[in-house]
Design a protein around this motif. Structure first.
Motif, PDB file in Angstrom:
ATOM      1  N   ILE A 104      -7.363  -0.196   1.684  1.00  0.00           N
ATOM      2  CA  ILE A 104      -6.913  -1.395   2.169  1.00  0.00           C
ATOM      3  C   ILE A 104      -7.374  -2.058   3.271  1.00  0.00           C
ATOM      4  O   ILE A 104      -7.104  -2.969   3.207  1.00  0.00           O
ATOM      5  CB  ILE A 104      -5.460  -0.768   3.121  1.00  0.00           C
ATOM      6  CG1 ILE A 104      -5.734   0.218   4.590  1.00  0.00           C
ATOM      7  CG2 ILE A 104      -4.511  -0.044   2.425  1.00  0.00           C
ATOM      8  CD1 ILE A 104      -4.500   0.063   5.437  1.00  0.00           C
ATOM      9  N   LEU A 105      -8.317  -1.712   3.656  1.00  0.00           N
ATOM     10  CA  LEU A 105      -9.007  -2.991   4.705  1.00  0.00           C
ATOM     11  C   LEU A 105      -9.880  -3.698   3.481  1.00  0.00           C
ATOM     12  O   LEU A 105      -9.807  -5.276   3.547  1.00  0.00           O
ATOM     13  CB  LEU A 105     -10.065  -2.319   5.472  1.00  0.00           C
ATOM     14  CG  LEU A 105     -10.043  -1.797   6.690  1.00  0.00           C
ATOM     15  CD1 LEU A 105     -10.850  -1.288   7.589  1.00  0.00           C
ATOM     16  CD2 LEU A 105      -9.391  -2.920   7.167  1.00  0.00           C
ATOM     17  N   LYS A 106      -9.751  -3.287   2.765  1.00  0.00           N
ATOM     18  CA  LYS A 106     -10.177  -3.962   1.381  1.00  0.00           C
ATOM     19  C   LYS A 106      -9.771  -4.876   0.981  1.00  0.00           C
ATOM     20  O   LYS A 106      -9.429  -6.264   0.535  1.00  0.00           O
ATOM     21  CB  LYS A 106     -11.321  -2.803  -0.060  1.00  0.00           C
ATOM     22  CG  LYS A 106     -12.474  -2.561   0.430  1.00  0.00           C
ATOM     23  CD  LYS A 106     -12.822  -1.744  -0.725  1.00  0.00           C
ATOM     24  CE  LYS A 106     -14.239  -1.349  -0.122  1.00  0.00           C
ATOM     25  NZ  LYS A 106     -14.673   0.199  -0.855  1.00  0.00           N
ATOM     26  N   ARG A 107      -8.356  -4.743   0.884  1.00  0.00           N
ATOM     27  CA  ARG A 107      -7.146  -4.982  -0.036  1.00  0.00           C
ATOM     28  C   ARG A 107      -6.918  -6.346   1.369  1.00  0.00           C
ATOM     29  O   ARG A 107      -6.346  -7.570   0.566  1.00  0.00           O
ATOM     30  CB  ARG A 107      -5.931  -4.618  -0.284  1.00  0.00           C
ATOM     31  CG  ARG A 107      -5.153  -5.308  -1.012  1.00  0.00           C
ATOM     32  CD  ARG A 107      -3.941  -3.687  -1.261  1.00  0.00           C
ATOM     33  NE  ARG A 107      -4.518  -2.728  -1.664  1.00  0.00           N
ATOM     34  CZ  ARG A 107      -3.699  -2.175  -1.917  1.00  0.00           C
ATOM     35  NH1 ARG A 107      -3.160  -1.058  -0.924  1.00  0.00           N
ATOM     36  NH2 ARG A 107      -5.005  -0.596  -2.379  1.00  0.00           N
ATOM     37  N   MET A 108      -7.083  -5.755   2.731  1.00  0.00           N
ATOM     38  CA  MET A 108      -6.758  -6.810   3.562  1.00  0.00           C
ATOM     39  C   MET A 108      -7.169  -7.953   3.362  1.00  0.00           C
ATOM     40  O   MET A 108      -7.174  -9.360   3.784  1.00  0.00           O
ATOM     41  CB  MET A 108      -6.065  -6.377   4.434  1.00  0.00           C
ATOM     42  CG  MET A 108      -5.142  -5.427   5.213  1.00  0.00           C
ATOM     43  SD  MET A 108      -4.808  -4.925   6.751  1.00  0.00           S
ATOM     44  CE  MET A 108      -3.731  -4.409   6.704  1.00  0.00           C
ATOM     45  N   THR A 159      -0.694  -2.794  10.288  1.00  0.00           N
ATOM     46  CA  THR A 159      -1.185  -4.169  10.544  1.00  0.00           C
ATOM     47  C   THR A 159      -2.486  -4.057  10.645  1.00  0.00           C
ATOM     48  O   THR A 159      -3.169  -3.245  11.378  1.00  0.00           O
ATOM     49  CB  THR A 159      -0.730  -4.843  12.027  1.00  0.00           C
ATOM     50  OG1 THR A 159      -0.694  -4.033  12.832  1.00  0.00           O
ATOM     51  CG2 THR A 159       0.847  -4.885  11.566  1.00  0.00           C
ATOM     52  N   LEU A 160      -3.241  -4.956  11.239  1.00  0.00           N
ATOM     53  CA  LEU A 160      -4.595  -4.735  11.285  1.00  0.00           C
ATOM     54  C   LEU A 160      -4.500  -4.529  12.395  1.00  0.00           C
ATOM     55  O   LEU A 160      -5.375  -4.618  13.469  1.00  0.00           O
ATOM     56  CB  LEU A 160      -5.136  -6.521  11.711  1.00  0.00           C
ATOM     57  CG  LEU A 160      -6.745  -7.109  11.212  1.00  0.00           C
ATOM     58  CD1 LEU A 160      -7.624  -5.673  10.268  1.00  0.00           C
ATOM     59  CD2 LEU A 160      -7.102  -8.134  10.422  1.00  0.00           C
ATOM     60  N   HIS A 161      -3.666  -5.464  13.325  1.00  0.00           N
ATOM     61  CA  HIS A 161      -3.432  -5.129  14.964  1.00  0.00           C
ATOM     62  C   HIS A 161      -3.707  -3.465  15.376  1.00  0.00           C
ATOM     63  O   HIS A 161      -4.424  -2.927  16.113  1.00  0.00           O
ATOM     64  CB  HIS A 161      -2.639  -5.948  15.510  1.00  0.00           C
ATOM     65  CG  HIS A 161      -2.268  -5.769  17.023  1.00  0.00           C
ATOM     66  ND1 HIS A 161      -3.039  -6.685  17.608  1.00  0.00           N
ATOM     67  CD2 HIS A 161      -1.627  -4.861  17.730  1.00  0.00           C
ATOM     68  CE1 HIS A 161      -2.708  -5.885  18.811  1.00  0.00           C
ATOM     69  NE2 HIS A 161      -1.896  -5.155  19.069  1.00  0.00           N
ATOM     70  N   ARG A 175      -1.129  -7.321   7.466  1.00  0.00           N
ATOM     71  CA  ARG A 175      -0.097  -6.230   7.426  1.00  0.00           C
ATOM     72  C   ARG A 175       0.441  -6.660   5.939  1.00  0.00           C
ATOM     73  O   ARG A 175       0.209  -7.052   5.374  1.00  0.00           O
ATOM     74  CB  ARG A 175       0.804  -7.047   8.073  1.00  0.00           C
ATOM     75  CG  ARG A 175       2.052  -8.463   7.233  1.00  0.00           C
ATOM     76  CD  ARG A 175       2.529  -8.767   8.515  1.00  0.00           C
ATOM     77  NE  ARG A 175       2.323  -9.265  10.102  1.00  0.00           N
ATOM     78  CZ  ARG A 175       2.241 -10.318   9.997  1.00  0.00           C
ATOM     79  NH1 ARG A 175       1.975 -11.405   8.928  1.00  0.00           N
ATOM     80  NH2 ARG A 175       0.945 -10.740  10.683  1.00  0.00           N
ATOM     81  N   LEU A 176      -0.121  -5.495   5.502  1.00  0.00           N
ATOM     82  CA  LEU A 176       1.057  -4.945   4.444  1.00  0.00           C
ATOM     83  C   LEU A 176       2.219  -3.711   4.235  1.00  0.00           C
ATOM     84  O   LEU A 176       2.177  -2.718   5.578  1.00  0.00           O
ATOM     85  CB  LEU A 176       0.253  -3.193   3.521  1.00  0.00           C
ATOM     86  CG  LEU A 176      -1.549  -4.249   3.325  1.00  0.00           C
ATOM     87  CD1 LEU A 176      -2.679  -3.444   2.916  1.00  0.00           C
ATOM     88  CD2 LEU A 176      -0.978  -5.613   2.767  1.00  0.00           C
ATOM     89  N   CYS A 218       0.795  -0.761  -0.247  1.00  0.00           N
ATOM     90  CA  CYS A 218      -0.093   0.252   0.093  1.00  0.00           C
ATOM     91  C   CYS A 218       0.576   1.232   0.092  1.00  0.00           C
ATOM     92  O   CYS A 218       1.649   0.633   0.393  1.00  0.00           O
ATOM     93  CB  CYS A 218      -1.132  -0.355   1.025  1.00  0.00           C
ATOM     94  SG  CYS A 218      -0.342   0.478   2.635  1.00  0.00           S
ATOM     95  N   GLU A 219       0.252   2.186  -0.845  1.00  0.00           N
ATOM     96  CA  GLU A 219       1.624   3.176  -0.237  1.00  0.00           C
ATOM     97  C   GLU A 219       0.773   4.476   1.111  1.00  0.00           C
ATOM     98  O   GLU A 219      -1.011   4.336   1.428  1.00  0.00           O
ATOM     99  CB  GLU A 219       0.992   4.256  -1.489  1.00  0.00           C
ATOM    100  CG  GLU A 219       1.780   3.144  -3.110  1.00  0.00           C
ATOM    101  CD  GLU A 219       1.706   4.191  -4.561  1.00  0.00           C
ATOM    102  OE1 GLU A 219       2.125   5.008  -4.273  1.00  0.00           O
ATOM    103  OE2 GLU A 219       2.361   3.663  -4.649  1.00  0.00           O
ATOM    104  N   PRO A 220       1.604   5.377   0.700  1.00  0.00           N
ATOM    105  CA  PRO A 220       0.957   6.103   2.301  1.00  0.00           C
ATOM    106  C   PRO A 220      -0.011   7.125   1.956  1.00  0.00           C
ATOM    107  O   PRO A 220      -0.702   7.421   3.078  1.00  0.00           O
ATOM    108  CB  PRO A 220       2.496   7.225   2.298  1.00  0.00           C
ATOM    109  CG  PRO A 220       2.990   6.928   1.137  1.00  0.00           C
ATOM    110  CD  PRO A 220       3.111   5.393   0.067  1.00  0.00           C
ATOM    111  N   ASP A 221      -0.680   7.534   0.830  1.00  0.00           N
ATOM    112  CA  ASP A 221      -2.093   8.350   0.861  1.00  0.00           C
ATOM    113  C   ASP A 221      -2.611   7.736   0.172  1.00  0.00           C
ATOM    114  O   ASP A 221      -3.367   7.916   0.923  1.00  0.00           O
ATOM    115  CB  ASP A 221      -1.454   9.307  -0.641  1.00  0.00           C
ATOM    116  CG  ASP A 221      -1.370   8.821  -1.578  1.00  0.00           C
ATOM    117  OD1 ASP A 221      -1.289   7.188  -1.225  1.00  0.00           O
ATOM    118  OD2 ASP A 221      -1.287   8.835  -2.430  1.00  0.00           O
TER     119      ASP A 221
END
Length: 170
Positions: free
Chosen positions: A124-128, A149-151, A135-136, A115-118
């Motif tokens: 990112i939740l959809k990607r996870m 991370t999801l955590h 974690r990404l 993933c990228e910072p912006d």
């Protein structure tokens, strides 16, 4: 329709989804498991005895992300291999038993989902979820700059339910 109604009744989740990776990621590189591609298997085992994953970079100077090593990769490497004479496709030959794994580059998976910072939290939740990841790595111009991370996402959302601002550090 039900999911849409739930979101409309929960403004906190809308604000949470709108946060960026930069606002939530761990950018303390000294606290993230990172190794160079030529690192030996003993160091990899040492790190994985305490962590679930290791990000693999080309060199410490460039920090270009080139792979990841997970406990699952280690399972494939530690488990005994029984090569059948009738193999279709390319077999996984990563093995400590046969000495085919000596460095991080020999062991790592090269198809890393990043993933990228912006990017927004919702993306990112959809990607996870899609790739079943917890974690990404956060990458900017191919350079590893942190991880999310999801955590950490769970912690942040929980704190927000306890009347802490979503914009607070930590």
């Amino acid at each position: 329709v039900y999911a849409f109604l739930f979101i409309m009744k929960n403004p906190l989740i809308i604000d949470f989804y709108d946060l960026t990776v930069t606002q939530l990621m761990n950018d303390h590189l000294w606290d993230i498991p990172i190794i160079e591609k030529n690192e030996d298997i003993i160091n990899i085992l040492n790190i994985l005895s305490a962590r679930h994953h290791i990000w693999v970079i080309n060199t410490k100077k460039k920090k270009e992300l080139i792979g990841v090593i997970t406990e699952h990769d280690m399972l494939a490497t530690l488990s005994p291999k029984n090569f059948s004479p009738y193999v279709f496709g390319v077999p996984d030959i990563r093995s400590l038993q046969y000495g085919t794994v000596k460095t991080a580059e020999d062991l790592m998976s090269t198809k890393v989902i990043t993933c990228e910072p912006d990017e927004k939290v919702i993306d990112i939740l959809k990607r996870m979820k899609k790739f079943q990841l917890r974690r990404l790595p956060v990458v900017k111009n191919k350079k590893l700059i942190g991880e999310i991370t999801l955590h950490r996402l769970i912690q942040k959302y929980y704190k927000a339910t306890q009347y802490h601002s979503l914009n607070e550090e930590g």
